[in-house]
Design a protein around this motif. Structure first.
Motif, short mmCIF file in Angstrom:
data_model
loop_
_atom_site.label_atom_id
_atom_site.label_comp_id
_atom_site.label_asym_id
_atom_site.label_seq_id
_atom_site.Cartn_x
_atom_site.Cartn_y
_atom_site.Cartn_z
N LEU A 120 -0.16 -2.57 -5.59
CA LEU A 120 -0.73 -2.44 -4.49
C LEU A 120 0.23 -1.59 -3.53
N ARG A 121 1.39 -1.41 -3.65
CA ARG A 121 1.82 -0.26 -2.84
C ARG A 121 1.78 1.08 -3.39
N ALA A 122 1.71 1.21 -4.76
CA ALA A 122 1.31 2.58 -5.30
C ALA A 122 -0.20 2.96 -4.79
N ALA A 123 -1.17 2.03 -4.63
CA ALA A 123 -2.46 2.62 -4.11
C ALA A 123 -2.50 2.54 -2.79
N GLY A 124 -1.59 2.21 -1.79
CA GLY A 124 -1.33 2.26 -0.45
C GLY A 124 -2.13 1.23 0.20
N VAL A 125 -2.14 0.07 -0.56
CA VAL A 125 -2.55 -1.36 0.05
C VAL A 125 -1.71 -2.12 1.02
N VAL A 126 -0.60 -2.06 0.28
CA VAL A 126 0.62 -2.95 1.08
C VAL A 126 1.70 -2.00 1.21
N ALA A 127 2.50 -2.34 2.03
CA ALA A 127 3.91 -1.45 2.33
C ALA A 127 5.00 -2.64 2.55
N GLY A 128 5.93 -2.23 2.07
CA GLY A 128 7.40 -3.16 2.51
C GLY A 128 8.13 -2.51 3.57
N GLY A 131 17.69 -5.80 6.26
CA GLY A 131 18.71 -6.08 5.36
C GLY A 131 18.33 -5.85 4.16
N ARG A 132 18.70 -7.26 3.21
CA ARG A 132 18.42 -6.93 1.72
C ARG A 132 17.29 -7.61 1.39
N VAL A 133 16.50 -8.01 2.48
CA VAL A 133 15.10 -8.63 2.27
C VAL A 133 13.77 -7.56 2.70
N VAL A 134 12.98 -7.41 1.64
CA VAL A 134 11.89 -6.62 2.03
C VAL A 134 10.51 -7.69 2.25
N ARG A 135 9.91 -7.39 3.37
CA ARG A 135 8.75 -8.11 3.45
C ARG A 135 7.62 -7.24 3.51
N TYR A 136 6.46 -7.57 2.76
CA TYR A 136 5.37 -6.68 2.59
C TYR A 136 4.14 -7.20 3.41
N ARG A 137 3.54 -6.17 3.64
CA ARG A 137 2.26 -6.58 4.61
C ARG A 137 1.04 -5.66 3.99
N VAL A 138 -0.16 -5.91 4.19
CA VAL A 138 -1.39 -5.16 4.27
C VAL A 138 -1.46 -4.02 5.10
N VAL A 139 -1.18 -2.88 4.64
CA VAL A 139 -1.97 -1.51 5.46
C VAL A 139 -2.97 -0.97 5.43
N ASP A 140 -3.75 -0.96 4.38
CA ASP A 140 -5.02 -0.50 4.13
C ASP A 140 -6.15 -1.18 4.91
N PRO A 141 -6.64 -0.52 6.07
CA PRO A 141 -7.51 -1.09 6.74
C PRO A 141 -8.83 -1.43 5.99
N LEU A 142 -9.19 -0.80 4.94
CA LEU A 142 -10.58 -1.02 4.28
C LEU A 142 -10.15 -2.43 3.48
N ALA A 143 -9.01 -2.54 2.77
CA ALA A 143 -8.68 -3.78 2.23
C ALA A 143 -8.55 -5.03 3.00
N ALA A 144 -8.06 -4.66 4.38
CA ALA A 144 -7.98 -5.96 5.22
C ALA A 144 -9.28 -6.29 5.51
N ASP A 145 -10.05 -5.32 5.98
CA ASP A 145 -11.75 -5.65 6.14
C ASP A 145 -12.25 -6.47 4.98
N LEU A 146 -12.28 -6.16 3.89
CA LEU A 146 -12.30 -6.75 2.68
C LEU A 146 -11.97 -8.19 2.72
N LEU A 147 -10.71 -8.34 2.90
CA LEU A 147 -9.86 -9.55 2.66
C LEU A 147 -10.54 -10.50 3.90
N LYS A 148 -10.73 -10.22 5.07
CA LYS A 148 -11.30 -10.67 6.02
C LYS A 148 -12.65 -11.51 5.70
N HIS A 149 -13.50 -10.93 4.99
CA HIS A 149 -14.58 -11.62 4.37
C HIS A 149 -14.37 -12.55 3.44
#
Length: 119
Positions: free
Chosen positions: A83-91, A95-113
């Motif tokens: 998902l990161r390679a496709a640009g859908v999420v970013a971390g 510190g030592r923890v990586v938190r991921y989130r959705v960064v692709d607005p088109l994917a976010a719109d699809l997920l909203k549905h």
């Protein structure tokens, strides 16, 4: 039927003007491939579960996503790598923890549905 490629020009059509409209709607093969790849990312239940969790809750770490989805940490990491390679999420490293989130607005719109039924 000005949009019909030469190799298909001799084939019988019923509504030639609609065939041209359909060809225009389909667009370039590369564009279709890009969208097919995007939908393929969402077609996997594990990846979709991860994206739904991230979309609804915001940034989460791999171990938290594993607990939320019932997946193992390595499977979550592998899915997030795709998902990161496709640009859908970013971390974001904290510190030592990586938190991921959705960064692709088109994917976010699809997920909203996808989550509209639970709202």
């Amino acid at each position: 039927m000005h949009l019909v490629p030469a190799e298909r020009a001799g084939r019988r059509t019923i509504d030639g003007h609609r065939v041209c409209d359909a060809i225009a709607a389909i667009g370039e093969p590369g564009h279709v491939r890009t969208w097919a790849d995007r939908f393929a990312l969402l077609a996997d239940p594990g990846r979709l579960a991860l994206l739904l969790a991230l979309h609804r809750t915001g940034p989460l770490a791999v171990s938290d996503l594993a607990v939320a989805t019932g997946m193992r940490d390595p499977a979550v990491s592998q899915a997030l790598r795709l998902l990161r390679a496709a640009g859908v999420v970013a971390g974001e490293k904290d510190g030592r923890v990586v938190r991921y989130r959705v960064v692709d607005p088109l994917a976010a719109d699809l997920l909203k549905h996808c989550t509209a039924e639970t709202d």
